[in-house]
Design a protein around this motif. Structure first.
Motif, PDB file in Angstrom:
ATOM      1  N   UNK A 278     -10.823   4.751  -1.796  1.00 32.71           N
ATOM      2  CA  UNK A 278      -9.376   4.866  -1.912  1.00 32.71           C
ATOM      3  C   UNK A 278      -8.891   3.812  -2.893  1.00 32.71           C
ATOM      4  N   UNK A 279      -8.147   4.238  -3.882  1.00 35.52           N
ATOM      5  CA  UNK A 279      -7.693   3.326  -4.930  1.00 35.52           C
ATOM      6  C   UNK A 279      -6.802   2.232  -4.360  1.00 35.52           C
ATOM      7  N   UNK A 280      -6.932   1.030  -4.913  1.00 34.70           N
ATOM      8  CA  UNK A 280      -6.070  -0.073  -4.515  1.00 34.70           C
ATOM      9  C   UNK A 280      -4.628   0.222  -4.920  1.00 34.70           C
ATOM     10  N   UNK A 281      -3.695  -0.313  -4.143  1.00 30.17           N
ATOM     11  CA  UNK A 281      -2.290  -0.161  -4.502  1.00 30.17           C
ATOM     12  C   UNK A 281      -1.932  -1.220  -5.537  1.00 30.17           C
ATOM     13  N   UNK A 282      -0.909  -0.929  -6.322  1.00 31.08           N
ATOM     14  CA  UNK A 282      -0.499  -1.878  -7.359  1.00 31.08           C
ATOM     15  C   UNK A 282       0.104  -3.128  -6.740  1.00 31.08           C
ATOM     16  N   UNK A 283       0.890  -2.943  -5.687  1.00 29.29           N
ATOM     17  CA  UNK A 283       1.523  -4.068  -5.013  1.00 29.29           C
ATOM     18  C   UNK A 283       1.737  -3.709  -3.545  1.00 29.29           C
ATOM     19  N   UNK A 284       1.099  -4.415  -2.606  1.00 27.64           N
ATOM     20  CA  UNK A 284       1.326  -4.125  -1.184  1.00 27.64           C
ATOM     21  C   UNK A 284       2.797  -4.307  -0.823  1.00 27.64           C
ATOM     22  N   UNK A 285       3.312  -3.415   0.015  1.00 29.83           N
ATOM     23  CA  UNK A 285       4.710  -3.503   0.437  1.00 29.83           C
ATOM     24  C   UNK A 285       4.860  -2.855   1.806  1.00 29.83           C
ATOM     25  N   UNK A 286       6.049  -2.981   2.377  1.00 27.18           N
ATOM     26  CA  UNK A 286       6.300  -2.421   3.706  1.00 27.18           C
ATOM     27  C   UNK A 286       6.996  -1.060   3.644  1.00 27.18           C
ATOM     28  N   UNK A 287       7.500  -0.668   2.477  1.00 24.06           N
ATOM     29  CA  UNK A 287       8.208   0.612   2.380  1.00 24.06           C
ATOM     30  C   UNK A 287       7.325   1.788   2.820  1.00 24.06           C
ATOM     31  N   UNK A 288       6.046   1.846   2.422  1.00 23.04           N
ATOM     32  CA  UNK A 288       5.208   2.957   2.893  1.00 23.04           C
ATOM     33  C   UNK A 288       5.001   2.948   4.408  1.00 23.04           C
ATOM     34  N   UNK A 289       5.020   1.755   5.027  1.00 23.12           N
ATOM     35  CA  UNK A 289       4.884   1.680   6.483  1.00 23.12           C
ATOM     36  C   UNK A 289       6.081   2.328   7.154  1.00 23.12           C
ATOM     37  N   UNK A 290       7.260   1.988   6.666  1.00 27.30           N
ATOM     38  CA  UNK A 290       8.483   2.538   7.249  1.00 27.30           C
ATOM     39  C   UNK A 290       8.526   4.053   7.085  1.00 27.30           C
ATOM     40  N   UNK A 291       8.152   4.522   5.894  1.00 29.70           N
ATOM     41  CA  UNK A 291       8.178   5.960   5.632  1.00 29.70           C
ATOM     42  C   UNK A 291       7.179   6.705   6.503  1.00 29.70           C
ATOM     43  N   UNK A 292       5.981   6.142   6.682  1.00 31.98           N
ATOM     44  CA  UNK A 292       4.970   6.792   7.513  1.00 31.98           C
ATOM     45  C   UNK A 292       5.405   6.814   8.968  1.00 31.98           C
ATOM     46  N   UNK A 293       5.912   5.699   9.468  1.00 31.69           N
ATOM     47  CA  UNK A 293       6.336   5.621  10.869  1.00 31.69           C
ATOM     48  C   UNK A 293       7.457   6.608  11.166  1.00 31.69           C
TER      49      UNK A 293
END
Length: 339
Positions: free
Chosen positions: A274-289
């Motif tokens: 799985x490709x690394x992300x450019x910059x870790x962030x919390x926005x994808x966590x919120x969207x997934x939840x």
């Protein structure tokens, strides 16, 4: 301009010098510290009773020699004695250490913490930030998600009572140890300090979950936990050194339960890199939840990490049952709870 080093030469041997000598007396003369010696030496460090030159020598001699379980247990003994003590009677079900920060992927493990909280467990998270550039640390991530971050033990206790989850930074309960963690850019290497912080378990939770950077460190963690009388600990190599299962890799789980060691294999749930992300962030966590997007890697990381934690908390459940419970918790999560 005078570029010569200048420092005061003591008239007699410094009280800390014997501990440096034990570690550095050559290939045949040196040895490891006993637990009592390690506790005494680290106590002097935490109280500021040594010179900076001695600290660098001590930490790097340990790094080259490689620390032992007895040494780590002694270091933890000293930290527990020196740290600010929590309010009497404050208890949690799970101790979750978080000291690495995320560089390659988003901090999906935070959603696993929420599943445990929703299952009724009290979870203390403790960690440290700022020691390695370019990483997203738990304190910042939880703050951006509006999750409980405490300033001291009393606020931590209130958060645990109201939400079952709290992050307490290391600097809030053991400032000298926090400062030692920050030495990594100066020394250029991780030191035993980066290992012992994961075993602090300041509230003496029955279950502790820890991540290591290298699989070989798992046995070292178990040795120290056994000496410390830790009832249950679960150790594995997590993503970027955080307590997070990699869905695209088989994970070796090393469990210590009431003195008995067991090893389990948590199989991967997906194949391929799985490709690394450019910059870790919390926005994808919120969207997934909230169910606004689907991220197979993130979802599987959350479910597997929660299952591993549940395994440490449920003595009568096997891994398959824990994975089923993790999925059930995910399917019934309160999606609006993460605003």
């Amino acid at each position: 301009m005078d570029n010569h080093l200048t420092f005061e030469i003591p008239a007699q041997e410094h009280p800390f010098a014997p501990y440096v000598r034990i570690l550095g007396k050559g290939r045949t003369g040196s040895r490891s510290l006993s637990r009592e010696e390690a506790a005494a030496a680290f106590g002097m460090i935490l109280r500021g009773e040594i010179e900076e030159l001695q600290l660098g020598a001590f930490l790097m001699l340990l790094r080259v020699k490689e620390e032992t379980g007895e040494e780590l247990a002694g270091f933890v003994d000293a930290c527990r004695e020196h740290m600010l003590q929590p309010p009497e009677g404050l208890q949690v079900d799970l101790d979750w250490s978080s000291y690495a920060g995320k560089k390659h992927h988003h901090p999906w493990y935070i959603l696993a913490m929420l599943l445990l909280r929703d299952a009724g467990y009290r979870v203390l998270v403790h960690g440290c930030d700022g020691h390695t550039a370019g990483r997203l640390y738990t304190e910042q991530a939880m703050g951006e998600l509006g999750l409980p971050v405490a300033a001291d033990w009393h606020e931590c206790a209130a958060q645990l009572d109201t939400s079952g989850l709290s992050y307490l930074p290391l600097r809030a309960f053991c400032q000298p140890l926090h400062q030692l963690v920050q030495l990594r850019p100066l020394l250029g290497l991780r030191s035993p300090v980066n290992t012992l912080t994961r075993m602090l378990n300041p509230l003496r939770a029955r279950a502790s979950i820890q991540s290591v950077f290298h699989p070989a460190y798992g046995t070292l963690h178990q040795d120290a936990d056994r000496l410390l009388g830790q009832p249950v600990s679960l150790v594995f190599k997590g993503e970027s050194g955080e307590v997070e299962i990699k869905p695209n890799a088989d994970t070796r789980l090393q469990c210590l339960r009431d003195g008995l060691e067991t090893e389990l294999r948590l199989p991967r749930s997906m194949d391929g890199r799985v490709a690394d992300v450019e910059q870790p962030s919390v926005a994808p966590l919120r969207a997934l939840w909230r169910g606004e997007t689907d991220d197979p890697y993130g979802r599987d990381a959350v479910l597997a990490t929660a299952a591993a934690a549940l395994f440490s908390l449920a003595p009568d459940a096997d891994l398959a049952q824990c994975r089923e419970r993790s999925l059930a918790l995910w399917q019934t999560r309160e999606r609006e709870a993460l605003g």
